[in-house]
Design a protein around this motif. Structure first.
Motif, PDB file in Angstrom:
ATOM      1  N   MET A 227       8.851 -41.639  17.871  1.00 24.22           N
ATOM      2  CA  MET A 227      10.159 -41.808  17.571  1.00 24.22           C
ATOM      3  C   MET A 227      10.724 -40.644  18.589  1.00 24.22           C
ATOM      4  O   MET A 227      10.411 -39.460  18.620  1.00 24.22           O
ATOM      5  CB  MET A 227      10.696 -41.688  16.402  1.00 24.22           C
ATOM      6  CG  MET A 227      10.618 -42.658  15.502  1.00 24.22           C
ATOM      7  SD  MET A 227      11.948 -43.415  15.381  1.00 24.22           S
ATOM      8  CE  MET A 227      11.569 -44.682  14.168  1.00 24.22           C
ATOM      9  N   ARG A 228      11.673 -41.332  19.515  1.00 20.34           N
ATOM     10  CA  ARG A 228      12.232 -40.427  20.426  1.00 20.34           C
ATOM     11  C   ARG A 228      13.936 -40.618  20.097  1.00 20.34           C
ATOM     12  O   ARG A 228      14.328 -41.710  20.003  1.00 20.34           O
ATOM     13  CB  ARG A 228      12.046 -41.037  21.942  1.00 20.34           C
ATOM     14  CG  ARG A 228      11.258 -39.938  22.666  1.00 20.34           C
ATOM     15  CD  ARG A 228      11.001 -40.539  24.031  1.00 20.34           C
ATOM     16  NE  ARG A 228      11.834 -41.472  24.459  1.00 20.34           N
ATOM     17  CZ  ARG A 228      12.052 -41.966  25.919  1.00 20.34           C
ATOM     18  NH1 ARG A 228      11.087 -41.369  26.436  1.00 20.34           N
ATOM     19  NH2 ARG A 228      12.893 -42.679  26.311  1.00 20.34           N
ATOM     20  N   ILE A 229      14.503 -39.565  20.433  1.00 23.58           N
ATOM     21  CA  ILE A 229      16.225 -39.701  20.597  1.00 23.58           C
ATOM     22  C   ILE A 229      16.363 -40.379  21.901  1.00 23.58           C
ATOM     23  O   ILE A 229      16.030 -40.127  22.650  1.00 23.58           O
ATOM     24  CB  ILE A 229      16.691 -38.395  20.356  1.00 23.58           C
ATOM     25  CG1 ILE A 229      16.122 -37.767  19.189  1.00 23.58           C
ATOM     26  CG2 ILE A 229      18.170 -38.380  20.469  1.00 23.58           C
ATOM     27  CD1 ILE A 229      16.467 -36.274  19.081  1.00 23.58           C
ATOM     28  N   PRO A 230      17.519 -41.219  21.547  1.00 21.53           N
ATOM     29  CA  PRO A 230      17.835 -41.893  22.879  1.00 21.53           C
ATOM     30  C   PRO A 230      18.511 -40.823  24.011  1.00 21.53           C
ATOM     31  O   PRO A 230      19.111 -39.996  23.671  1.00 21.53           O
ATOM     32  CB  PRO A 230      18.858 -42.950  22.405  1.00 21.53           C
ATOM     33  CG  PRO A 230      18.899 -42.672  20.935  1.00 21.53           C
ATOM     34  CD  PRO A 230      17.951 -41.670  20.480  1.00 21.53           C
ATOM     35  N   PRO A 231      18.389 -41.074  25.099  1.00 28.89           N
ATOM     36  CA  PRO A 231      18.959 -40.239  25.979  1.00 28.89           C
ATOM     37  C   PRO A 231      20.320 -40.448  26.464  1.00 28.89           C
ATOM     38  O   PRO A 231      20.745 -41.053  27.557  1.00 28.89           O
ATOM     39  CB  PRO A 231      18.029 -40.274  27.171  1.00 28.89           C
ATOM     40  CG  PRO A 231      17.392 -41.735  27.241  1.00 28.89           C
ATOM     41  CD  PRO A 231      17.255 -41.995  25.902  1.00 28.89           C
ATOM     42  N   LEU A 232      21.192 -40.128  25.326  1.00 29.91           N
ATOM     43  CA  LEU A 232      22.497 -40.742  25.513  1.00 29.91           C
ATOM     44  C   LEU A 232      23.429 -39.148  26.495  1.00 29.91           C
ATOM     45  O   LEU A 232      24.401 -39.451  26.879  1.00 29.91           O
ATOM     46  CB  LEU A 232      23.413 -40.353  24.130  1.00 29.91           C
ATOM     47  CG  LEU A 232      22.764 -41.541  23.334  1.00 29.91           C
ATOM     48  CD1 LEU A 232      23.638 -41.410  21.909  1.00 29.91           C
ATOM     49  CD2 LEU A 232      23.016 -42.933  24.041  1.00 29.91           C
ATOM     50  N   TYR A 233      22.754 -38.175  26.528  1.00 29.69           N
ATOM     51  CA  TYR A 233      23.400 -37.081  27.267  1.00 29.69           C
ATOM     52  C   TYR A 233      23.501 -37.646  28.776  1.00 29.69           C
ATOM     53  O   TYR A 233      23.893 -36.627  29.537  1.00 29.69           O
ATOM     54  CB  TYR A 233      22.387 -35.994  27.259  1.00 29.69           C
ATOM     55  CG  TYR A 233      21.000 -35.867  27.659  1.00 29.69           C
ATOM     56  CD1 TYR A 233      20.589 -35.508  28.937  1.00 29.69           C
ATOM     57  CD2 TYR A 233      19.978 -36.200  27.052  1.00 29.69           C
ATOM     58  CE1 TYR A 233      19.256 -35.653  29.469  1.00 29.69           C
ATOM     59  CE2 TYR A 233      18.695 -36.222  27.329  1.00 29.69           C
ATOM     60  CZ  TYR A 233      18.392 -35.901  28.484  1.00 29.69           C
ATOM     61  OH  TYR A 233      16.974 -35.971  28.930  1.00 29.69           O
TER      62      TYR A 233
ATOM     63  N   ARG B  20      24.356 -40.347  29.883  1.00 34.54           N
ATOM     64  CA  ARG B  20      25.570 -41.516  30.120  1.00 34.54           C
ATOM     65  C   ARG B  20      26.813 -40.649  29.905  1.00 34.54           C
ATOM     66  O   ARG B  20      27.120 -39.940  28.998  1.00 34.54           O
ATOM     67  CB  ARG B  20      25.389 -42.381  29.101  1.00 34.54           C
ATOM     68  CG  ARG B  20      24.077 -43.204  29.127  1.00 34.54           C
ATOM     69  CD  ARG B  20      23.770 -44.288  28.192  1.00 34.54           C
ATOM     70  NE  ARG B  20      24.509 -45.483  28.472  1.00 34.54           N
ATOM     71  CZ  ARG B  20      24.631 -46.558  27.730  1.00 34.54           C
ATOM     72  NH1 ARG B  20      24.308 -46.544  26.467  1.00 34.54           N
ATOM     73  NH2 ARG B  20      25.015 -47.704  27.903  1.00 34.54           N
ATOM     74  N   PRO B  21      27.552 -40.676  30.857  1.00 33.53           N
ATOM     75  CA  PRO B  21      29.058 -39.983  30.912  1.00 33.53           C
ATOM     76  C   PRO B  21      29.934 -40.353  29.856  1.00 33.53           C
ATOM     77  O   PRO B  21      30.919 -39.732  29.268  1.00 33.53           O
ATOM     78  CB  PRO B  21      29.577 -40.179  32.339  1.00 33.53           C
ATOM     79  CG  PRO B  21      28.623 -41.183  33.071  1.00 33.53           C
ATOM     80  CD  PRO B  21      27.435 -41.390  32.078  1.00 33.53           C
ATOM     81  N   GLU B  22      30.054 -41.564  29.389  1.00 38.41           N
ATOM     82  CA  GLU B  22      30.753 -42.384  28.587  1.00 38.41           C
ATOM     83  C   GLU B  22      30.590 -41.588  27.068  1.00 38.41           C
ATOM     84  O   GLU B  22      31.648 -41.164  26.399  1.00 38.41           O
ATOM     85  CB  GLU B  22      30.645 -43.810  28.306  1.00 38.41           C
ATOM     86  CG  GLU B  22      30.887 -44.440  29.565  1.00 38.41           C
ATOM     87  CD  GLU B  22      29.446 -44.918  30.409  1.00 38.41           C
ATOM     88  OE1 GLU B  22      28.313 -44.936  29.576  1.00 38.41           O
ATOM     89  OE2 GLU B  22      29.627 -44.785  31.666  1.00 38.41           O
ATOM     90  N   TRP B  23      29.404 -41.477  26.734  1.00 34.62           N
ATOM     91  CA  TRP B  23      29.101 -40.765  25.523  1.00 34.62           C
ATOM     92  C   TRP B  23      29.468 -39.268  25.430  1.00 34.62           C
ATOM     93  O   TRP B  23      29.900 -38.538  24.330  1.00 34.62           O
ATOM     94  CB  TRP B  23      27.588 -40.960  25.105  1.00 34.62           C
ATOM     95  CG  TRP B  23      27.343 -42.291  24.728  1.00 34.62           C
ATOM     96  CD1 TRP B  23      26.762 -43.201  25.321  1.00 34.62           C
ATOM     97  CD2 TRP B  23      27.658 -42.770  23.230  1.00 34.62           C
ATOM     98  NE1 TRP B  23      26.502 -44.449  24.451  1.00 34.62           N
ATOM     99  CE2 TRP B  23      27.136 -44.154  23.256  1.00 34.62           C
ATOM    100  CE3 TRP B  23      28.005 -42.183  22.127  1.00 34.62           C
ATOM    101  CZ2 TRP B  23      27.097 -44.985  22.029  1.00 34.62           C
ATOM    102  CZ3 TRP B  23      28.271 -42.930  20.941  1.00 34.62           C
ATOM    103  CH2 TRP B  23      27.792 -44.054  21.019  1.00 34.62           C
ATOM    104  N   GLN B  24      29.330 -38.776  26.635  1.00 35.36           N
ATOM    105  CA  GLN B  24      29.588 -37.176  26.838  1.00 35.36           C
ATOM    106  C   GLN B  24      31.096 -36.940  26.564  1.00 35.36           C
ATOM    107  O   GLN B  24      31.234 -36.101  25.968  1.00 35.36           O
ATOM    108  CB  GLN B  24      28.965 -36.427  28.304  1.00 35.36           C
ATOM    109  CG  GLN B  24      27.756 -36.635  28.176  1.00 35.36           C
ATOM    110  CD  GLN B  24      27.063 -36.186  29.778  1.00 35.36           C
ATOM    111  OE1 GLN B  24      27.911 -35.885  30.555  1.00 35.36           O
ATOM    112  NE2 GLN B  24      25.942 -35.961  29.700  1.00 35.36           N
ATOM    113  N   ARG B  25      31.800 -37.937  27.365  1.00 32.95           N
ATOM    114  CA  ARG B  25      33.337 -37.837  27.042  1.00 32.95           C
ATOM    115  C   ARG B  25      33.767 -38.006  25.691  1.00 32.95           C
ATOM    116  O   ARG B  25      34.537 -37.432  25.293  1.00 32.95           O
ATOM    117  CB  ARG B  25      33.873 -38.828  27.930  1.00 32.95           C
ATOM    118  CG  ARG B  25      34.348 -38.481  29.369  1.00 32.95           C
ATOM    119  CD  ARG B  25      34.891 -39.253  30.413  1.00 32.95           C
ATOM    120  NE  ARG B  25      34.046 -39.777  31.242  1.00 32.95           N
ATOM    121  CZ  ARG B  25      33.922 -40.846  31.835  1.00 32.95           C
ATOM    122  NH1 ARG B  25      35.052 -41.822  31.449  1.00 32.95           N
ATOM    123  NH2 ARG B  25      33.053 -41.254  32.620  1.00 32.95           N
ATOM    124  N   LEU B  26      33.096 -39.048  25.174  1.00 32.42           N
ATOM    125  CA  LEU B  26      33.520 -39.438  23.531  1.00 32.42           C
ATOM    126  C   LEU B  26      33.391 -38.211  22.685  1.00 32.42           C
ATOM    127  O   LEU B  26      33.884 -37.758  22.052  1.00 32.42           O
ATOM    128  CB  LEU B  26      32.609 -40.565  23.030  1.00 32.42           C
ATOM    129  CG  LEU B  26      32.955 -40.925  21.640  1.00 32.42           C
ATOM    130  CD1 LEU B  26      34.564 -41.487  21.616  1.00 32.42           C
ATOM    131  CD2 LEU B  26      31.765 -41.824  21.246  1.00 32.42           C
TER     132      LEU B  26
END
Length: 167
Positions: free
Chosen positions: A1-7, A9-15
């Motif tokens: 299991m891996r943590i999804p690489p949301l870092y 994606r700029p949308e998630w960073q802005r959120l």
């Protein structure tokens, strides 16, 4: 299991940055509003403490004045003194020293009336009258009695009497 690489994606960073900045701003607004309300409440409490203190002092003053008035009214409603005046002593050639001694004797007979309630003394006015009229005194080898002409009942009982030879 891996943590999804949301870092990446700029949308998630802005959120997430918006949530963090919004949380900080809302915390500052909350602290400002809470501090303002608490300041207002503490000011109201301080004003109420001052009003309570002032009213308690005023109440003490009123209670002291009320107690003083009660004491004064109580003194006014009791017999404080007795004055006896004999009007026709010159007619029988009685000197002032003997007359003063006999009025002092009468005052001593009426001394139990001092500090009594004015209404009870007034109810017993006939007893006061009989006490004076039944007294026979001896002045210069002659016997005298008294007759009451006037009695005034107030804080000082004023009695006007005449002296006459006893039968």
């Amino acid at each position: 299991m891996r943590i999804p690489p949301l870092y990446r994606r700029p949308e998630w960073q802005r959120l997430l940055a918006g949530i963090a900045v919004g949380g900080c701003i809302s915390w500052v607004v909350f602290l400002f509003m809470f501090g303002t309300m608490q300041d207002r409440q503490s000011k109201i409490l301080e004003d109420q403490r001052d009003i309570i203190k002032e009213l308690e002092n005023e109440k003490l003053i009123w209670q002291e004045e009320f107690a003083a008035l009660n004491k004064k009214n109580q003194e006014l409603l009791t017999v404080q003194g007795i004055e006896i005046r004999i009007t026709n002593a010159a007619r029988y050639h009685i000197n002032s020293q003997a007359l003063n001694e006999k009025t002092d004797e009468l005052r001593e007979d009426l001394r139990p009336l001092l500090a009594k309630d004015l209404s009870s003394v007034y109810k017993n006015k006939e007893l006061v009258k009989k006490t004076i009229e039944n007294k026979t005194v001896k002045i210069n080898e002659k016997r005298y009695t008294f007759t009451i002409k006037e009695i005034f009942f107030y804080t000082t009982i004023q009695i006007t009497a005449e002296i006459k030879l006893a039968d």
